[in-house]
Write a protein that holds these residues in place. Structure first.
Motif, PDB file in Angstrom:
ATOM      1  N   LEU A 144     -21.306 -25.779  70.662  1.00  0.00           N
ATOM      2  CA  LEU A 144     -21.013 -26.909  69.781  1.00  0.00           C
ATOM      3  C   LEU A 144     -21.705 -26.637  68.460  1.00  0.00           C
ATOM      4  N   ARG A 145     -20.936 -26.651  67.392  1.00  0.00           N
ATOM      5  CA  ARG A 145     -21.483 -26.339  66.069  1.00  0.00           C
ATOM      6  C   ARG A 145     -21.239 -27.532  65.145  1.00  0.00           C
ATOM      7  N   LEU A 146     -22.317 -28.214  64.761  1.00  0.00           N
ATOM      8  CA  LEU A 146     -22.259 -29.421  63.947  1.00  0.00           C
ATOM      9  C   LEU A 146     -22.934 -29.180  62.598  1.00  0.00           C
ATOM     10  N   ALA A 147     -22.421 -29.845  61.569  1.00  0.00           N
ATOM     11  CA  ALA A 147     -23.188 -30.012  60.336  1.00  0.00           C
ATOM     12  C   ALA A 147     -23.657 -31.449  60.280  1.00  0.00           C
ATOM     13  N   TYR A 148     -24.852 -31.667  59.724  1.00  0.00           N
ATOM     14  CA  TYR A 148     -25.319 -33.034  59.487  1.00  0.00           C
ATOM     15  C   TYR A 148     -25.611 -33.177  57.996  1.00  0.00           C
ATOM     16  N   ALA A 149     -25.242 -34.341  57.450  1.00  0.00           N
ATOM     17  CA  ALA A 149     -25.303 -34.538  56.007  1.00  0.00           C
ATOM     18  C   ALA A 149     -25.530 -36.011  55.703  1.00  0.00           C
ATOM     19  N   SER A 150     -26.001 -36.287  54.483  1.00  0.00           N
ATOM     20  CA  SER A 150     -26.244 -37.667  54.058  1.00  0.00           C
ATOM     21  C   SER A 150     -26.446 -37.701  52.547  1.00  0.00           C
ATOM     22  N   CYS A 151     -26.430 -38.903  51.979  1.00  0.00           N
ATOM     23  CA  CYS A 151     -26.930 -39.178  50.627  1.00  0.00           C
ATOM     24  C   CYS A 151     -26.202 -38.356  49.556  1.00  0.00           C
ATOM     25  N   GLN A 152     -24.971 -38.752  49.260  1.00  0.00           N
ATOM     26  CA  GLN A 152     -24.162 -37.995  48.297  1.00  0.00           C
ATOM     27  C   GLN A 152     -23.973 -38.809  47.013  1.00  0.00           C
ATOM     28  N   HIS A 153     -25.073 -39.019  46.291  1.00  0.00           N
ATOM     29  CA  HIS A 153     -25.040 -39.796  45.049  1.00  0.00           C
ATOM     30  C   HIS A 153     -24.156 -39.079  44.026  1.00  0.00           C
ATOM     31  N   TRP A 154     -23.071 -39.731  43.631  1.00  0.00           N
ATOM     32  CA  TRP A 154     -22.092 -39.156  42.705  1.00  0.00           C
ATOM     33  C   TRP A 154     -22.752 -38.714  41.415  1.00  0.00           C
ATOM     34  N   GLU A 155     -23.601 -39.548  40.866  1.00  0.00           N
ATOM     35  CA  GLU A 155     -24.188 -39.251  39.564  1.00  0.00           C
ATOM     36  C   GLU A 155     -25.124 -38.044  39.589  1.00  0.00           C
ATOM     37  N   GLY A 185     -25.862 -45.860  36.481  1.00  0.00           N
ATOM     38  CA  GLY A 185     -26.799 -45.781  35.379  1.00  0.00           C
ATOM     39  C   GLY A 185     -28.056 -44.998  35.688  1.00  0.00           C
ATOM     40  N   SER A 186     -27.971 -43.970  36.542  1.00  0.00           N
ATOM     41  CA  SER A 186     -29.139 -43.189  36.921  1.00  0.00           C
ATOM     42  C   SER A 186     -29.621 -42.319  35.761  1.00  0.00           C
ATOM     43  N   SER A 187     -30.946 -42.204  35.635  1.00  0.00           N
ATOM     44  CA  SER A 187     -31.524 -41.322  34.620  1.00  0.00           C
ATOM     45  C   SER A 187     -31.317 -39.850  34.963  1.00  0.00           C
ATOM     46  N   VAL A 193     -20.761 -42.983  36.538  1.00  0.00           N
ATOM     47  CA  VAL A 193     -20.018 -44.083  37.146  1.00  0.00           C
ATOM     48  C   VAL A 193     -20.270 -45.311  36.294  1.00  0.00           C
ATOM     49  N   SER A 194     -19.525 -46.379  36.577  1.00  0.00           N
ATOM     50  CA  SER A 194     -19.771 -47.639  35.897  1.00  0.00           C
ATOM     51  C   SER A 194     -21.191 -48.110  36.192  1.00  0.00           C
ATOM     52  N   SER A 195     -21.877 -48.628  35.187  1.00  0.00           N
ATOM     53  CA  SER A 195     -23.235 -49.128  35.394  1.00  0.00           C
ATOM     54  C   SER A 195     -23.248 -50.515  36.017  1.00  0.00           C
TER      55      SER A 195
END
Length: 523
Positions: A144-155, A185-187, A193-195
């Protein structure tokens, strides 16, 4: 106009259940107006795999169909990518009340097989997706071969990690939360993206549509099935159960906002309508979705997905009483060790204990939102712990590890996300005791793009928290966990520059765990 507020639970259930049912209609029913734009611009996906079925997903893009009109979408499933050997086909409703999302809940597929699928509406044909069923319960499986992923902030960057993940020859992806971010509105912004804060159902739909427009994310969804859970940003930063979080404007009715967010999550994810039918707690808690559950992968593994956001108590002793998270000195927090406080909720805790009592796989893989082991950020005397994850709910963590021990769960492996850093370590029965027994291992993964920081003081923190063997917060990426009957091999993959869509990738570290030995070895 699209539906401006979330449906109540009964409406949502009826609409979703009806939409998952295959329709057999005359051609006139699906010969609808030809769209001027690509109706499948949000891509396709599959998820919630079992040994005999899977959920196929798409959503007709806004503008493809009049906003108040349902659509009928055709679909096909085949053994081959050219659809010369079609094994199932049908028609399903894309309801206006669900944002024209399509969820096809396939059953009757052969176990342990790959399939191809596609959708059609008018003359438009979707991209072809590839999915699979799992081996049947009780059936041996070699890998069984899995990838695990999270937290994909577009900005914070491009999804080049997914471009590389497609080359990993995966059986499935386990996504552990923060699919979208509800603010802008990330620094640290690389792309914008829209703020404006995401609050209404239409807001959440638009934010998901933006994220799903990314071609690398679309291609990875089309490559294999995904198992989905969520964290806080699918609703609001640091929210806790029915208590609002810490970013964005206050709203008069947080439960209405949460209901809108939950509906949008359902509309955009390859999950079953049953997540709506198994809600707990009644109207007092507002709209609910049961996303926790388990699925076997033959005799090789049992996969569990947990939900540590929807049922948790508010964070303890947050600074100045404000909503959200803080670092806390437990000695200065009277309720820190209150045994009644819960991260998973009473019902989910009971379910976890019952599931562990029946665990049968060689490996027991728990996908949950965050780092499990204690992380003391204060070097030397005293403690400084985060109150937002398992550290802030110590008695609940102890109940979890006690359940693992009481039921002699074989080879527990915890996967996590949330903290935008890789933390690799041993799961201890009691983090307050230096000689506490090791009951499992954990691999908390870094973010796909979300900023993590630098590695200053990480060496000291590893010394302070010796149950961890590796940490890195500078690199973004994902993990790959390969299970065989005799060992687990986990590879941490890190993109070279998340600000570049064309970024290359490196292997940051690799670890092996032998079956029957809760000990991590770096290779």
């Amino acid at each position: 106009m699209p539906h401006p507020i979330p449906l109540d639970r009964r409406q949502l259930l009826l609409c979703a259940t009806a939409a998952t049912t295959s329709l057999w209609l005359p051609r006139s029913a699906w010969s609808q107006a030809r769209p001027s734009d690509n109706p499948f611009a949000l891509g396709v996906a599959s998820g919630s795999p079992t040994h005999q079925g899977v959920v196929l997903w798409t959503r007709l893009a806004a503008g493809s169909v009049p906003p108040t009109q349902d659509a009928t979408v055709r679909w096909e499933v085949a053994h081959d990518a050219q659809f010369q050997r079609v094994v199932h086909s049908g028609q399903s409703t894309a309801p206006a009340l669900l944002g024209h999302a399509v969820h096809v809940e396939l059953q009757g597929l052969a176990p342990d097989r790959w399939y191809h699928y596609r959708f059609m509406w008018g003359d438009a044909v979707s991209p072809t997706g590839r999915t699979r069923t799992f081996p049947a319960p009780g059936t041996p499986a070699a890998r069984l071969r899995l990838a695990y992923a999270s937290c994909q902030h577009w900005e914070h960057g491009y999804y080049s990690a997914y471009r590389h993940m497609r080359q990993e020859q995966l059986d499935a992806v386990v996504f552990l939360g923060d699919y979208i971010y509800e603010y802008g509105g990330s620094s640290k912004a690389v792309r914008s993206v829209s703020s404006s804060a995401v609050i209404s159902l239409d807001d959440y739909r638009a934010r998901y549509a933006l994220y799903k427009s990314d071609p690398d994310l679309q291609a990875m969804h089309a490559a294999c099935p995904w198992l989905m859970t969520w964290d806080d940003h699918e609703v609001q930063n640091d929210y806790a159960g029915t208590t609002a979080g810490s970013k964005g404007p206050a709203v008069a009715n947080f439960l209405a906002r949460r209901a809108a967010a939950y509906q949008a999550f359902y509309e955009h994810m390859p999950v079953r309508a049953s997540v709506l039918t198994q809600a707990l707690g009644g109207l007092a808690r507002g709209a609910e979705m049961r996303i926790y559950g388990q699925v076997p992968f033959g005799t090789l593994a049992t996969l569990y997905l947990l939900d540590d956001r929807q049922y948790r108590d508010p964070q303890a002793c947050t600074k100045d009483g404000a909503p959200g998270s803080s670092t806390v000195n437990p000695a200065q927090c009277a309720i820190w060790s209150d045994a009644q406080r819960t991260l998973l909720g009473d019902a989910q805790e009971r379910w976890v204990d019952q599931a562990f009592a029946k665990s049968a796989g060689t490996w027991n893989v728990v996908g949950q939102q965050t780092v499990f082991g204690q992380r003391d950020f204060k070097l030397g005397q005293g403690q400084s712990l985060s109150n937002d994850g398992w550290d802030g709910y110590g008695p609940a963590r102890s109940r979890f590890t006690t359940s693992l021990q009481r039921h002699s769960v074989r080879n527990p492996v915890l996967l996590g996300g949330d903290v935008h850093a890789n933390w690799v370590g041993h799961v201890k029965a009691d983090y307050a005791q230096d000689r506490s027994a090791t009951v499992g291992v954990e691999f908390c993964g870094t973010s796909i793009t979300s900023y993590g920081g630098n590695n200053d003081k990480l060496a000291e923190q590893l010394t302070e928290n010796p149950h961890f063997v590796f940490a890195d917060r500078e690199r973004r990426g994902y993990g790959v966990a390969e299970f065989t009957p005799t060992q687990l091999t986990t590879t941490l993959r890190a993109v070279q520059d998340p600000s570049l869509a064309s970024s290359g990738i490196d292997t940051l570290a690799q670890f092996v765990v032998q079956a029957g030995q809760a000990r991590i070895e770096r290779v």
